[in-house]
Design a protein around this motif. Structure first.
Motif, PDB file in Angstrom:
ATOM      1  N   TYR A  92       0.838  -1.348   0.032  1.00  0.00           N
ATOM      2  CA  TYR A  92       0.019   0.119   0.140  1.00  0.00           C
ATOM      3  C   TYR A  92       0.793   1.251   0.098  1.00  0.00           C
ATOM      4  N   PHE A  93       1.984   1.182   0.720  1.00  0.00           N
ATOM      5  CA  PHE A  93       2.904   2.156   0.680  1.00  0.00           C
ATOM      6  C   PHE A  93       4.133   2.242  -0.001  1.00  0.00           C
ATOM      7  N   ASP A  94       4.343   3.270  -1.002  1.00  0.00           N
ATOM      8  CA  ASP A  94       5.446   3.261  -1.946  1.00  0.00           C
ATOM      9  C   ASP A  94       6.220   4.455  -1.419  1.00  0.00           C
ATOM     10  N   ILE A  95       7.349   4.203  -0.508  1.00  0.00           N
ATOM     11  CA  ILE A  95       8.231   5.030   0.069  1.00  0.00           C
ATOM     12  C   ILE A  95       9.212   6.037  -0.845  1.00  0.00           C
ATOM     13  N   LYS A  96       8.697   7.145  -1.361  1.00  0.00           N
ATOM     14  CA  LYS A  96       9.312   7.788  -2.387  1.00  0.00           C
ATOM     15  C   LYS A  96      10.284   8.917  -1.504  1.00  0.00           C
ATOM     16  N   TYR A  97       9.763   9.448  -0.472  1.00  0.00           N
ATOM     17  CA  TYR A  97      10.535  10.455   0.204  1.00  0.00           C
ATOM     18  C   TYR A  97      10.997  10.575   1.422  1.00  0.00           C
ATOM     19  N   VAL A  98      11.825  11.160   1.949  1.00  0.00           N
ATOM     20  CA  VAL A  98      12.546  11.167   3.210  1.00  0.00           C
ATOM     21  C   VAL A  98      12.379  12.645   3.758  1.00  0.00           C
ATOM     22  N   ALA A  99      11.536  12.775   4.681  1.00  0.00           N
ATOM     23  CA  ALA A  99      11.145  14.281   5.003  1.00  0.00           C
ATOM     24  C   ALA A  99      12.219  14.534   5.937  1.00  0.00           C
ATOM     25  N   HIS A 100      12.695  16.016   5.989  1.00  0.00           N
ATOM     26  CA  HIS A 100      13.921  16.226   6.858  1.00  0.00           C
ATOM     27  C   HIS A 100      12.952  17.217   7.961  1.00  0.00           C
ATOM     28  N   GLY A 101      11.799  16.941   8.684  1.00  0.00           N
ATOM     29  CA  GLY A 101      11.431  17.722   9.412  1.00  0.00           C
ATOM     30  C   GLY A 101       9.802  18.033   9.325  1.00  0.00           C
ATOM     31  N   GLU A 102       9.059  18.009  10.107  1.00  0.00           N
ATOM     32  CA  GLU A 102       7.693  18.190  10.073  1.00  0.00           C
ATOM     33  C   GLU A 102       7.135  19.226   8.994  1.00  0.00           C
ATOM     34  N   ALA A 151      -5.649   1.681   2.636  1.00  0.00           N
ATOM     35  CA  ALA A 151      -4.382   1.666   3.148  1.00  0.00           C
ATOM     36  C   ALA A 151      -4.171   1.768   4.769  1.00  0.00           C
ATOM     37  N   ILE A 152      -4.809   2.533   5.397  1.00  0.00           N
ATOM     38  CA  ILE A 152      -4.637   2.737   6.778  1.00  0.00           C
ATOM     39  C   ILE A 152      -5.026   1.284   7.293  1.00  0.00           C
ATOM     40  N   ALA A 153      -6.106   0.495   6.969  1.00  0.00           N
ATOM     41  CA  ALA A 153      -6.580  -0.739   7.385  1.00  0.00           C
ATOM     42  C   ALA A 153      -5.358  -1.507   7.152  1.00  0.00           C
ATOM     43  N   GLY A 154      -4.567  -1.692   6.193  1.00  0.00           N
ATOM     44  CA  GLY A 154      -3.510  -2.547   5.713  1.00  0.00           C
ATOM     45  C   GLY A 154      -2.255  -2.321   6.883  1.00  0.00           C
ATOM     46  N   ALA A 155      -2.041  -1.022   7.054  1.00  0.00           N
ATOM     47  CA  ALA A 155      -0.836  -0.463   7.955  1.00  0.00           C
ATOM     48  C   ALA A 155      -1.384  -1.121   9.402  1.00  0.00           C
ATOM     49  N   VAL A 156      -2.613  -0.951   9.725  1.00  0.00           N
ATOM     50  CA  VAL A 156      -2.778  -1.433  11.048  1.00  0.00           C
ATOM     51  C   VAL A 156      -2.416  -2.815  11.222  1.00  0.00           C
TER      52      VAL A 156
END
Length: 392
Positions: A92-102, A151-156
């Motif tokens: 469900y989640f395709d991690i494309k970015y790394v955030a450097h802060g909120e 996606a949230i259901a899959g994450a849980v």
């Protein structure tokens, strides 16, 4: 003596019926010959059902996967990486970015580059080992409630099994019972998952697409059928001036339609307008001009008004299905997403939903606005060239 008149009447009726059938057959053959000569109409008869079959059969999927996701992790431990890996493994989640802060994570969501942010605090592993039940935060862009909910259901489910391989040896006692951490889900912009907050803003784009295409698709063909094109050509105007003169009134019509829908959305459906109308207004006018340019191009291709209307539906159908209006955009296969990216409605739906529900600004929507601008320039250029060929 009485049977002869009856037989004569019967023969007359049969003869009349045979003649009627012959006339019907002649009209039947004539219509097929005319249909064969009208190739655009024949193409629509075959093409539209085939397009519907292919799109609904292959492109439409209500279970979106590989949703763009960003990670904001301040914990570089094996346990934190295992959590991220477990969420990625759900598909469900395709991690494309790394955030450097909120702030960076918020910007990714506002610009529609990321639909989820996985946030792991710096003391996550330490508190987990101590048995303090640390929190893992999943921030979801819930403007599309269907995609977010699945996606949230899959994450849980994935989070509950994420640490099975890591919690061994001295940490084995943590694997017994409920998960030793809390998964907090933050549904932004549409926490209640109300469908109208997603559908009503999208109606602005779909209504404008349909009406603007039809209005301008009939512009040149109407002049040809009424015989007024010769008078128009006798005037000292260029093809570009004719095109701009024809589409400008419909820009005002589109602006009135947008204002009407926004008023109804706010008063009747209680859809909030979080962003600035100073952002939504100019970008909507750009979208209107893009559709008017496309409709004008269709009017230079069609030979009559019927063909013009048929062509507009040939464009409107995939626009409605592949833009993310009715179905999650990321639920479609990659080839369908590429087609959707070439449609102006796809970019405008992101713009109108982002401005109305998220409060996004020009900087956040630069990529979608740029795509609309490029489409407008290309459509206008083709329209002018096609109009010159029509004149010749």
């Amino acid at each position: 003596m009485t049977d002869a008149p009856r037989d004569s009447e019967t023969r007359r009726r049969r003869s009349g019926l045979a003649l009627a059938l012959n006339r019907i057959l002649a009209m039947f053959v004539k219509e097929f010959i005319q249909l064969r000569r009208d190739r655009p109409t024949f193409a629509m008869i075959v093409g539209i059902p085939l397009m519907q079959l292919l799109l609904f059969g292959y492109a439409i999927n209500t279970d979106p996967r590989h949703l763009p996701t960003a990670v904001l992790s301040s914990d570089d431990s094996d346990i934190a990486r295992a959590m991220i890996g477990a969420l990625r493994a759900t598909d469900y989640f395709d991690i494309k970015y790394v955030a450097h802060g909120e702030e960076d994570a918020d910007r990714l969501i506002l610009s529609n580059r990321a639909q989820f942010v996985i946030q792991i605090p710096p003391d996550f592993t330490r508190r987990l080992i101590r048995g303090e039940r640390p929190s893992l935060l999943l921030v979801a862009d819930a403007t599309d409630p269907t995609a977010a909910s699945v996606a949230i259901a899959g994450a849980v489910g994935a989070a509950q099994q994420a640490l099975d391989r890591e919690l061994t040896g001295p940490l084995a006692h943590l694997a017994q019972g409920p998960p030793p951490f809390d998964l907090l889900v933050q549904r932004r912009y549409n926490p209640a998952g109300e469908a109208r907050r997603n559908i009503v803003p999208g109606l602005i784009g779909t209504i404008l697409t349909m009406t603007m295409l039809i209005y301008t698709a009939l512009s040149v063909t109407r002049e040809l059928e009424r015989g007024t094109m010769e008078a128009l050509l006798a005037m000292p105007v260029t093809p570009t001036e004719i095109m701009l003169g024809k589409i400008t009134p419909y820009v005002l019509v589109g602006a009135v339609q947008m204002a009407t829908i926004l008023l109804v959305a706010s008063l009747l459906f209680r859809v909030p307008i979080v962003g600035s109308l100073a952002v939504l207004g100019p970008l909507t006018l750009l979208f209107i001009v893009a559709n008017l340019s496309l409709g004008y191009t269709l009017s230079t291709i069609a030979v009559n008004q019927l063909q013009a209307i048929q062509m507009t539906f040939f464009i409107f159908l995939p626009s409605m299905l592949l833009s993310g209006f009715l179905f999650p955009f990321y639920g479609m296969p990659v080839w369908a997403q590429y087609i959707g990216e070439a449609l102006p409605l796809t970019h405008y739906l992101r713009i109108v939903r982002s401005v109305m529900l998220k409060g996004s600004g020009f900087a956040d929507l630069a990529s979608d606005a740029g795509a609309l601008a490029v489409f407008t320039l290309v459509a206008m250029s083709i329209a002018v060239m096609r109009f010159r060929q029509t004149l010749d």
